[in-house]
Design an enzyme around this catalytic site. Sequence first.
Site, PDB file in Angstrom:
ATOM      1  N   ARG C  88       1.067  -1.194   0.128  1.00 28.93           N
ATOM      2  CA  ARG C  88       0.041  -0.230  -0.001  1.00 28.93           C
ATOM      3  C   ARG C  88       1.043   1.222  -0.063  1.00 28.93           C
ATOM      4  NH1 ARG C  88      -2.278  -3.967  -0.833  1.00 28.93           N
ATOM      5  NH2 ARG C  88      -4.572  -4.079  -0.216  1.00 28.93           N
ATOM      6  N   GLU C  91       1.967   1.453  -3.406  1.00 29.70           N
ATOM      7  CA  GLU C  91       0.481   1.838  -4.053  1.00 29.70           C
ATOM      8  C   GLU C  91       0.717   4.027  -4.281  1.00 29.70           C
ATOM      9  OE1 GLU C  91      -2.255  -0.297  -4.193  1.00 29.70           O
ATOM     10  OE2 GLU C  91      -3.777   1.245  -4.016  1.00 29.70           O
ATOM     11  N   SER C 114      14.385  14.865   3.129  1.00 27.62           N
ATOM     12  CA  SER C 114      15.911  13.955   2.649  1.00 27.62           C
ATOM     13  C   SER C 114      15.454  12.745   3.228  1.00 27.62           C
ATOM     14  CB  SER C 114      17.007  14.373   3.923  1.00 27.62           C
ATOM     15  OG  SER C 114      18.088  14.014   4.526  1.00 27.62           O
TER      16      SER C 114
END
Lengths: 147, 147, 147, 147, 147, 147, 147, 147, 147, 147
Positions: C88, C91, C114
Site C-alpha cells: 500500500r 502504491e 531528505s
Amino acid sequence: MKRTDVTEMIVLAKRKKKCTWDDCAKVLGQSKEWSTAALLGQMTLTEEQAKNIGEYLGLPADAVDCLQVVPYKGSLPTAVPTDPLIYRFYELISVYGTTFKELIHEEFGDGIMSAIDFKMDLQREPNAMGDRVSINMSGKFLPYKTY
Amino acid sequence: MKRTDVTEMIVLAKRKKKCTWDDCAKVLGQSKEWSTAALLGQMTLTEEQAKNIGEYLGLPADAVDCLQVVPYKGSLPTAVPTDPLIYRFYELISVYGTTFKELIHEEFGDGIMSAIDFKMDLQREPNAMGDRVSINMSGKFLPYKTY
Amino acid sequence: MKRTDVTEMIVLAKRKKKCTWDDCAKVLGQSKEWSTAALLGQMTLTEEQAKNIGEYLGLPADAVDCLQVVPYKGSLPTAVPTDPLIYRFYELISVYGTTFKELIHEEFGDGIMSAIDFKMDLQREPNAMGDRVSINMSGKFLPYKTY
Amino acid sequence: MKRTDVTEMIVLAKRKKKCTWDDCAKVLGQSKEWSTAALLGQMTLTEEQAKNIGEYLGLPADAVDCLQVVPYKGSLPTAVPTDPLIYRFYELISVYGTTFKELIHEEFGDGIMSAIDFKMDLQREPNAMGDRVSINMSGKFLPYKTY
Amino acid sequence: MKRTDVTEMIVLAKRKKKCTWDDCAKVLGQSKEWSTAALLGQMTLTEEQAKNIGEYLGLPADAVDCLQVVPYKGSLPTAVPTDPLIYRFYELISVYGTTFKELIHEEFGDGIMSAIDFKMDLQREPNAMGDRVSINMSGKFLPYKTY
Amino acid sequence: MKRTDVTEMIVLAKRKKKCTWDDCAKVLGQSKEWSTAALLGQMTLTEEQAKNIGEYLGLPADAVDCLQVVPYKGSLPTAVPTDPLIYRFYELISVYGTTFKELIHEEFGDGIMSAIDFKMDLQREPNAMGDRVSINMSGKFLPYKTY
Amino acid sequence: MKRTDVTEMIVLAKRKKKCTWDDCAKVLGQSKEWSTAALLGQMTLTEEQAKNIGEYLGLPADAVDCLQVVPYKGSLPTAVPTDPLIYRFYELISVYGTTFKELIHEEFGDGIMSAIDFKMDLQREPNAMGDRVSINMSGKFLPYKTY
Amino acid sequence: MKRTDVTEMIVLAKRKKKCTWDDCAKVLGQSKEWSTAALLGQMTLTEEQAKNIGEYLGLPADAVDCLQVVPYKGSLPTAVPTDPLIYRFYELISVYGTTFKELIHEEFGDGIMSAIDFKMDLQREPNAMGDRVSINMSGKFLPYKTY
Amino acid sequence: MKRTDVTEMIVLAKRKKKCTWDDCAKVLGQSKEWSTAALLGQMTLTEEQAKNIGEYLGLPADAVDCLQVVPYKGSLPTAVPTDPLIYRFYELISVYGTTFKELIHEEFGDGIMSAIDFKMDLQREPNAMGDRVSINMSGKFLPYKTY
Amino acid sequence: MKRTDVTEMIVLAKRKKKCTWDDCAKVLGQSKEWSTAALLGQMTLTEEQAKNIGEYLGLPADAVDCLQVVPYKGSLPTAVPTDPLIYRFYELISVYGTTFKELIHEEFGDGIMSAIDFKMDLQREPNAMGDRVSINMSGKFLPYKTY
C-alpha cells in the site's frame, strides 16, 4: 571455499580485531581504496600480500590461497543498489551520465574513461557548513580506433 | 512540448551552431558540468538563464518556458546503461560500491554522501602514458540521526 | 554471522520474550520507529545501545558486535513488495509520486526531501468510522545548488 | 484523446497561466494534495469540477469529458523511480517497510493501512537548521477477517 | 524458525497424516479457504487455533508460536507464476483486468474491491460436459474519497 | 488500423454517447462481462455483432472488420499491474495462489481450472456495512492425463 | 523433503543404476515422455507407480510419498532458458509464435491448443544428411465461448 | 519503411482481401507454415516470391523490396508471452523443457535440435472427444564436437 | 552431487595442485579452450576423459560419474554479466551485434553461425604497444531452408 | 533528427542502391567491419568520411552532420537478443564466458581484453562439410594496476 566466503571471513576478522581498512592497507602496502576493494573480493593479491594479510587477520591457508586467484567481480546483490549510500552513486550516473559522456567526448573525442587503468582517492573535506566527501577519480582515456 | 523535446532541440541547435558545452556554460554563467546537465534536462534554469540560452541557441518561447520548470530527472534509457562510456561508471559502482561504503563509514560513521548538495569538476590530466580523465566529486556528508 | 542472521535472532528472541517493539525502544532510549528499524537491520547502534538490547533479549556477543556495524540497508526481498501492508505504501508512491514532486517543488523549488535527515512518528488515530493509522514524516529539504 | 494527453495539456496550460496547484485546488474546492493528484491523472472529477477547471485552464470539451472518467492509475514510468525526489520515498519504503509493518501490526493486529480511504497533508515546517518538508498521512486501518 | 519453515512442516505433517485441508479447517473452526491460506503462511492464527492445529498435526512449540505472528505475505516464487493452475488465474487478470475495472467503476464509481475485507468460497459444480470449478469472491467496495 | 486503435475508438465513442457497457452488451446480445472484454480488445466478434456495435457506436468500416479478427490478447501495460483496482486481483493470486492450487487439487486431482471454457458474473451485493463486489467464476476442470 | 529434493535423488539414483528414462517408463507403465516429466517433478504418480519406481530406484519412503502429491510445476531456473537445447524451443516460440497463432485460428477460430489435455512423442528420424529429432505434439483445441 | 511496417500492411491487406494464409502460401509456392512466418516478418523472400505476393496483396514497391532483406527476427512483444494461445507453448517448455533435454540427450548424446534446419507441419486431428491440434516438428540433430 | 558442485571441486583442486588449464587439457587430450569449458561444467566428458582428469585432480568417484552426464549449460549468474572481463564480450555484442548480422547475411544469406558446430582458439598476440588477446572463432554457417 | 533516424535512412538508401556494406567501406576507406558498425550508428565519422558516404548514399545535410557526432552506443532492442543469429553470440558468452575469463587470466593475469582498442575481421572459411564463418578478434590486454 569461494571468494565470497573469504570476504565474509575478512569482514568478521576485521570486526573482531577492531582494526580499520587503513590498517589493512598498510599491511598490504597499497592505498586504502585499492586495498578495501581487494579485501572485499574485487582485486587479486600477490602471494606476499596474501600471506601478510592472512597472518594479520588470522585467515586459514585456504583463504590465503584464494586471495591470489582472480575473482569474478561485482560486489552488489542487485542491478539497482538498495543501500542509500551506494544508491547515491547510481543516481549520479542516472542524472549526470549523459553529461559525463558529452564532456569527455568534447574534450577527447570518441572513446571511454578506463575503469581498469584507473585509480581513486577518497578524503574528508572539512567545511564549515558540514564536512564533505571528496572523491578524485583518474582513468586513462582510451580512444576508439578506426581500422 | 515536454522537457525531452527541449533537450532534443538543444542538442540539434548546438550541433548546427557548432558551439561547445563550455560556450553554453559561459552563456549560463555556471560551470560546464552543471550547465551540460541542465541543458540535457536534469536541472532547472532561472528565468534569466533560460532567456539567455534561448537567445543564444535560437529556442522558441515555449522551450524557454519549459527550461524553468523542475524536470523529471534520469537521463538514461535503461537501468543498466548500454553505452560503453557510461557503462564504465556503472561498472565502477559494481566493483567499488562496497568499497565506497566501507571507507565513507570508516571516516564519517553511518550516513551518505549527498547527490544533491554536490558538485563536480571534470578535467584532462596530461600524462606521458596517455592522457587521463580526472573527475573531482564533492558531496556533503549527511549523517543518519537517531530520534 | 551476518546482520540478517542477527535480525532473525532478534525477531525470534522478541517472540519468545513476548515483549513489544516499544519495550525494546525503551531499552535503546530512542523512539519506537527508529528502534524498530535499527533492530530490523537498517540502522547502527552505539556500543551502549547494543549491549543493553543484547542483555535484554539475550543475544550472543557476536551479535552485539554486529549491531554496531553500519548495515547494507534495504529490508525487502523484491523491488515491488508482495506483502499487502507494505505494498500500500508502494502504491501511494505510484499514485501520488508526481503529486509529491509538484507540491514540494511549488513550495521549495528544485531539490528533495531528505530520507537521511528524516524522522517519523506512527500513531493510532481514533475514529468513529474505524480507527486510522496516522503517520507524520519530517525530512529536511535539500536544494539543488548551481555551481 | 487519452487521460495522459489531458495531463500533458494541464501541465502546459498551468505553465502558461503561471498559476499554482494551490490555485487549481481552489477552483476545484478541494485540498491541494487531492487536486494535484487528480489533475495529474490519478483521480476522477465530478462534472462540475471538470467544467470549472476546464474553464479556468482553457481545456477543450473533450478533455473536460475525459476528466470525469475513472483513470488507469499509476503516475510513474518505471517500477523503481529514477527521479531523486520520488526515489527518496521509495527508499523510505525499502528501509522502513518492515518497520511500518511491525508497528502497525503491534498496534492494530493483522491488516493494512488503506491507500483508498486515505488523505494527506503536505506542509513547510520552518526550522533554523533548514526548513523541513512535513507530510501527514492518515489511512483507515482495515483488519483481515476470518470466515 | 521462520514462517516458511513452519509452512513446510505443515505440508509434510499433513501428507504423513493423510488428512485434508478441510479436516484442518474443522480443527481451526473456519472455512477451508481461509484455513488453507493461513496454514500456507498467509494469515495469522489466534493462540487457541494455533494450539489446536499444533496438537492435531504434531507441530513443535516454536511453530505454534510462529503461527500467531503476522506473516510477510506473498505465496509465490516469481512475479509471473510458472505453475499452470496458478497461471490461469494470472491470465484471467491479464485478459479480464480492464473488464473488472470498467464494470466495477460503472456500478460503483471510483474505488476498489477490497482484498482485505474479502472472503471466498470454492466448490465443485457438477456438469454433464465435465465438472467445473466454481469460485465465489466477495470483497467490500471501498470508494476513493475527496478531501 | 490495429485492434488497440479500435479499443481506443470504442472507449472514446462510448464516452461521447454516454452509454454503459451494459447497453453495449445488449447490442451484442451477450453478457456484460464477455461484451466488455470483447470491446476492450480481448475477444472476437461475429460479423453480425461487429456490424451492430459498429452502427451503435458509429465506428468506421475498417474497425468493424478488425473486431472480427482474433486479437493478440493481454490488456495490461505491465507484468505487475499499477492500477489499484486491478492490483487487488493480482494480490489475491499472490496471497491465495497456493490456496487455490491446494483446494482444487484436493477436490479434483492434478489439472487446472480452464481460463478458456470459462465464464463469470459480476454483481453488486448490498450490505449494511457497505456494499460488496461479488464475482462468480466458473471454469471447466481439465485433468492432466497420463499417456 | 520437497519435490525438488526428490527430483535430485532420482537423477542421482538413475545415474548410479545406469538405466535410461525409457527403462523407468516401463516401470511406470507409461510413455517415456510422460514418465520423464513426472520423474523430473512435473506430474503426479499414482500410489502404485510411486511404489514401483521407488523400489526400482531405491528411493526412501518419504520420497515415494512425495511423488503422489501434485507438484508446483515449472522446471526451469530462468524465464528465458540459458541451456542451448532448451533455448532452441524458446526461440521457436519467439520466431514462430505468431505463426502458430494465425494458423490455429485460421483452422479452428478463437481458442487455444490445450497444454493439459496434451501428449507428445519424441523420436529419432534417420536421415542421410544427418539424423533428425522428430516431435509430435497433440493438444485438444479449446474454443473460447461467448456467454 | 521497416519490416514491422510491412508486416502490418500484409495483415491489413489479407483482412481486406479475405484470403487465408494458405492462399498466400500457394502464391509463394511454399508450405503454409513457412509462408505465414515469412509474411509475419520472420523469413526472407526471394525476389520472385516477393513480387508475386506483392502483386497478390497489392503491396507498394518499397514493401516488395523490404521482404527480400533478412529481418531482425523475434515476433513477440514480451519475454513471457501474454496471449493465451502462445503462452501455452511457453508453458510446454516450462513444464517439459528438462524432459526434452533428457530424452534428446538419451537418444543422441550432447547437442541440440536445430531451430534453423527445421520444418514443421500443423494439422487438424479429428477426434470424437473434440478435435485436436497436431504439430509435427522436425529439426536436425547437431552434436557438440570436441576439438 | 550436482554438476555445479563438481565445478567448484575442480576449481579448488586445480588451485591446490597449482596446475594450469593447459595442463588439464593435455590430460583430456583436447584443446585448452574446449577443456576449460568442459571442466567449468559446460561440456560432456567421455568415460576415459573423466577417469583421467579424476585421477589427475583427485576427484571422488561420484564426480567422475557426474562429468559424463550432459550438463544444464550456462555459466553466468546474471543475464547481463557483472565481471568486467566477461562484460566486454557482452558489450561487443551490444555494439557490433547488428554488424555481425549484416556482414554474415551479406556473405551467406539468411541463416546463422552455429554455436554448436563451433571451435575457438585464444592466443597472446605480442605487440610493441602492449600485447593483445587474439581470439579466432569458427562456426559452421547454417542456412534457413524453405519448405 | 536523431542518430537512429540516420541509421534507418542509411539502411533504406543502401537497399535502394543495391550496394553492399563492402562498397560503403570502400567509400569510407576503412574495413567493412568498422564501416558497417559506424553506419549502423555505433561509431563516429570524420567530416570527410561523412561527406563521402552522404554523397554516395544521397543523405541530407543534417544526416551528414549527425554522423560526425559521437553516438549513444548499443545496437540491440533487448538485454537478451531475440534474433537467432545475434543470440548465438550471446549464447557463446553464456557457455564460454567463464572459459574466456580463466584462459585470459592464465595467460595475462588480472585485467581485461579491451572492447575499445579492438578490431575484428569476419571471413568465409570454405569447408567441404559446409562453409564456416570465421571471426578474428583482437583486443589489447589491459591489466588492473595496484596503487
